[in-house]
Design a protein around this motif. Structure first.
Motif, PDB file in Angstrom:
ATOM      1  N   ARG A  46       0.832  -1.206   0.000  1.00  0.00           N
ATOM      2  CA  ARG A  46       0.000   0.000   0.000  1.00  0.00           C
ATOM      3  C   ARG A  46       0.863   1.251   0.000  1.00  0.00           C
ATOM      4  NH1 ARG A  46      -4.565  -2.431   4.106  1.00  0.00           N
ATOM      5  NH2 ARG A  46      -5.223  -4.031   2.609  1.00  0.00           N
ATOM      6  N   ASN A  47       0.249   2.361  -0.411  1.00  0.00           N
ATOM      7  CA  ASN A  47       0.909   3.674  -0.498  1.00  0.00           C
ATOM      8  C   ASN A  47       2.043   3.699  -1.511  1.00  0.00           C
ATOM      9  OD1 ASN A  47      -0.747   4.907   1.558  1.00  0.00           O
ATOM     10  ND2 ASN A  47       0.372   3.628   3.010  1.00  0.00           N
ATOM     11  N   LYS A  48       1.901   2.893  -2.565  1.00  0.00           N
ATOM     12  CA  LYS A  48       2.882   2.869  -3.655  1.00  0.00           C
ATOM     13  C   LYS A  48       2.207   3.133  -5.003  1.00  0.00           C
ATOM     14  CE  LYS A  48       5.709  -0.530  -1.195  1.00  0.00           C
ATOM     15  NZ  LYS A  48       6.802   0.288  -0.745  1.00  0.00           N
ATOM     16  N   SER A  49       0.966   3.619  -4.963  1.00  0.00           N
ATOM     17  CA  SER A  49       0.174   3.963  -6.153  1.00  0.00           C
ATOM     18  C   SER A  49      -0.251   2.756  -6.977  1.00  0.00           C
ATOM     19  CB  SER A  49       0.919   4.966  -7.043  1.00  0.00           C
ATOM     20  OG  SER A  49       1.159   6.157  -6.328  1.00  0.00           O
ATOM     21  N   ILE A  50      -0.175   1.570  -6.424  1.00  0.00           N
ATOM     22  CA  ILE A  50      -0.575   0.374  -7.169  1.00  0.00           C
ATOM     23  C   ILE A  50      -2.085   0.359  -7.403  1.00  0.00           C
ATOM     24  CG2 ILE A  50      -0.710  -2.154  -7.095  1.00  0.00           C
ATOM     25  CD1 ILE A  50       2.012  -2.064  -5.606  1.00  0.00           C
ATOM     26  N   GLY A  51      -2.859   0.633  -6.364  1.00  0.00           N
ATOM     27  CA  GLY A  51      -4.315   0.678  -6.518  1.00  0.00           C
ATOM     28  C   GLY A  51      -4.727   1.712  -7.549  1.00  0.00           C
ATOM     29  N   GLN A  52      -4.128   2.883  -7.478  1.00  0.00           N
ATOM     30  CA  GLN A  52      -4.405   3.948  -8.437  1.00  0.00           C
ATOM     31  C   GLN A  52      -4.075   3.489  -9.860  1.00  0.00           C
ATOM     32  OE1 GLN A  52      -5.550   7.146  -7.660  1.00  0.00           O
ATOM     33  NE2 GLN A  52      -5.685   7.549  -9.841  1.00  0.00           N
ATOM     34  N   SER A  53      -2.961   2.816 -10.025  1.00  0.00           N
ATOM     35  CA  SER A  53      -2.564   2.326 -11.353  1.00  0.00           C
ATOM     36  C   SER A  53      -3.554   1.304 -11.895  1.00  0.00           C
ATOM     37  CB  SER A  53      -1.169   1.703 -11.293  1.00  0.00           C
ATOM     38  OG  SER A  53      -0.214   2.682 -10.997  1.00  0.00           O
ATOM     39  N   LEU A  54      -4.037   0.431 -11.041  1.00  0.00           N
ATOM     40  CA  LEU A  54      -5.025  -0.559 -11.483  1.00  0.00           C
ATOM     41  C   LEU A  54      -6.324   0.120 -11.904  1.00  0.00           C
ATOM     42  CD1 LEU A  54      -4.420  -3.340  -8.818  1.00  0.00           C
ATOM     43  CD2 LEU A  54      -3.948  -3.515 -11.269  1.00  0.00           C
ATOM     44  N   LEU A  55      -6.767   1.104 -11.141  1.00  0.00           N
ATOM     45  CA  LEU A  55      -7.983   1.837 -11.506  1.00  0.00           C
ATOM     46  C   LEU A  55      -7.795   2.581 -12.822  1.00  0.00           C
ATOM     47  CD1 LEU A  55      -8.955   3.250  -8.004  1.00  0.00           C
ATOM     48  CD2 LEU A  55     -10.053   1.360  -9.226  1.00  0.00           C
ATOM     49  N   GLU A  56      -6.639   3.186 -13.010  1.00  0.00           N
ATOM     50  CA  GLU A  56      -6.351   3.890 -14.262  1.00  0.00           C
ATOM     51  C   GLU A  56      -6.340   2.930 -15.442  1.00  0.00           C
ATOM     52  OE1 GLU A  56      -6.279   7.146 -14.857  1.00  0.00           O
ATOM     53  OE2 GLU A  56      -6.768   7.446 -12.736  1.00  0.00           O
ATOM     54  N   ARG A  57      -5.859   1.726 -15.227  1.00  0.00           N
ATOM     55  CA  ARG A  57      -5.847   0.723 -16.305  1.00  0.00           C
ATOM     56  C   ARG A  57      -7.263   0.391 -16.753  1.00  0.00           C
ATOM     57  NH1 ARG A  57      -2.469  -3.306 -18.622  1.00  0.00           N
ATOM     58  NH2 ARG A  57      -3.756  -4.085 -20.306  1.00  0.00           N
ATOM     59  N   VAL A  58      -8.177   0.256 -15.795  1.00  0.00           N
ATOM     60  CA  VAL A  58      -9.579   0.003 -16.141  1.00  0.00           C
ATOM     61  C   VAL A  58     -10.106   1.164 -16.981  1.00  0.00           C
ATOM     62  CG1 VAL A  58     -11.916  -0.305 -15.241  1.00  0.00           C
ATOM     63  CG2 VAL A  58      -9.999  -1.452 -14.113  1.00  0.00           C
ATOM     64  N   LYS A  59      -9.856   2.387 -16.546  1.00  0.00           N
ATOM     65  CA  LYS A  59     -10.325   3.551 -17.297  1.00  0.00           C
ATOM     66  C   LYS A  59      -9.719   3.603 -18.695  1.00  0.00           C
ATOM     67  CE  LYS A  59     -10.407   7.486 -15.245  1.00  0.00           C
ATOM     68  NZ  LYS A  59     -10.077   8.673 -14.428  1.00  0.00           N
ATOM     69  N   THR A  60      -8.447   3.277 -18.810  1.00  0.00           N
ATOM     70  CA  THR A  60      -7.761   3.301 -20.103  1.00  0.00           C
ATOM     71  C   THR A  60      -8.333   2.254 -21.053  1.00  0.00           C
ATOM     72  OG1 THR A  60      -5.718   4.111 -19.113  1.00  0.00           O
ATOM     73  CG2 THR A  60      -5.516   2.981 -21.230  1.00  0.00           C
ATOM     74  N   ASP A  61      -8.627   1.073 -20.536  1.00  0.00           N
ATOM     75  CA  ASP A  61      -9.123  -0.009 -21.382  1.00  0.00           C
ATOM     76  C   ASP A  61     -10.579   0.169 -21.803  1.00  0.00           C
ATOM     77  OD1 ASP A  61      -6.636  -1.122 -21.284  1.00  0.00           O
ATOM     78  OD2 ASP A  61      -7.209  -2.880 -20.105  1.00  0.00           O
ATOM     79  N   TYR A  62     -11.319   1.037 -21.115  1.00  0.00           N
ATOM     80  CA  TYR A  62     -12.731   1.279 -21.445  1.00  0.00           C
ATOM     81  C   TYR A  62     -12.985   2.781 -21.532  1.00  0.00           C
ATOM     82  CZ  TYR A  62     -12.965  -3.609 -20.463  1.00  0.00           C
ATOM     83  OH  TYR A  62     -12.731  -4.961 -20.515  1.00  0.00           O
ATOM     84  N   PRO A  63     -12.337   3.457 -22.480  1.00  0.00           N
ATOM     85  CA  PRO A  63     -12.390   4.924 -22.526  1.00  0.00           C
ATOM     86  C   PRO A  63     -13.767   5.507 -22.851  1.00  0.00           C
ATOM     87  CG  PRO A  63     -11.343   4.077 -24.503  1.00  0.00           C
ATOM     88  CD  PRO A  63     -11.537   2.902 -23.568  1.00  0.00           C
ATOM     89  N   LYS A  64     -14.631   4.739 -23.470  1.00  0.00           N
ATOM     90  CA  LYS A  64     -15.949   5.255 -23.845  1.00  0.00           C
ATOM     91  C   LYS A  64     -17.001   5.025 -22.768  1.00  0.00           C
ATOM     92  CE  LYS A  64     -15.042   4.887 -28.734  1.00  0.00           C
ATOM     93  NZ  LYS A  64     -15.431   4.342 -30.018  1.00  0.00           N
ATOM     94  N   LEU A  65     -16.614   4.349 -21.689  1.00  0.00           N
ATOM     95  CA  LEU A  65     -17.571   4.051 -20.619  1.00  0.00           C
ATOM     96  C   LEU A  65     -17.203   4.804 -19.348  1.00  0.00           C
ATOM     97  CD1 LEU A  65     -17.885   0.181 -21.054  1.00  0.00           C
ATOM     98  CD2 LEU A  65     -19.435   1.945 -21.905  1.00  0.00           C
ATOM     99  N   THR A  66     -18.204   5.183 -18.591  1.00  0.00           N
ATOM    100  CA  THR A  66     -17.970   5.771 -17.281  1.00  0.00           C
ATOM    101  C   THR A  66     -17.583   4.647 -16.331  1.00  0.00           C
ATOM    102  OG1 THR A  66     -19.628   7.452 -17.725  1.00  0.00           O
ATOM    103  CG2 THR A  66     -18.995   7.146 -15.431  1.00  0.00           C
TER     104      THR A  66
END
Length: 91
Positions: A46-66
């Motif tokens: 924790r506190n190494k931005s891993i969770g944030q990176s995983l969430l960003e990956r979801v957003k990147t892979d589905y750019p047309k969806l909220t």
């Protein structure tokens, strides 16, 4: 029902030097949104931005969806600045 929900979900797993660090699982509604149902980061990672990176990956892979997070850890999403909409956070 669980088997069908797994077919409509996507999971990302993070490893560092063959050690499991974290994962995120999201349910897909390809016509509307993506719902993050689980985000877990092992305590020592924790506190190494891993969770944030995983969430960003979801957003990147589905750019047309909220992307929404279903959470019982509101403080995490609030700290990251995500907007709370009712009982979910919009990422």
């Amino acid at each position: 029902n669980y088997k069908n929900s797994l077919k409509n979900s996507v999971s990302y797993v993070c490893y560092e030097n063959s050690e499991f660090c974290a994962y995120v699982r999201a349910m897909l509604d390809k016509d509307f949104a993506v719902y993050v149902s689980e985000l877990y980061v092992r305590p020592r990672w924790r506190n190494k931005s891993i969770g944030q990176s995983l969430l960003e990956r979801v957003k990147t892979d589905y750019p047309k969806l909220t992307v929404y997070a279903l959470s019982d850890e509101d403080a995490y999403y609030e700290k990251k600045g995500y907007k709370k909409i009712g009982s979910v956070f919009e990422l």
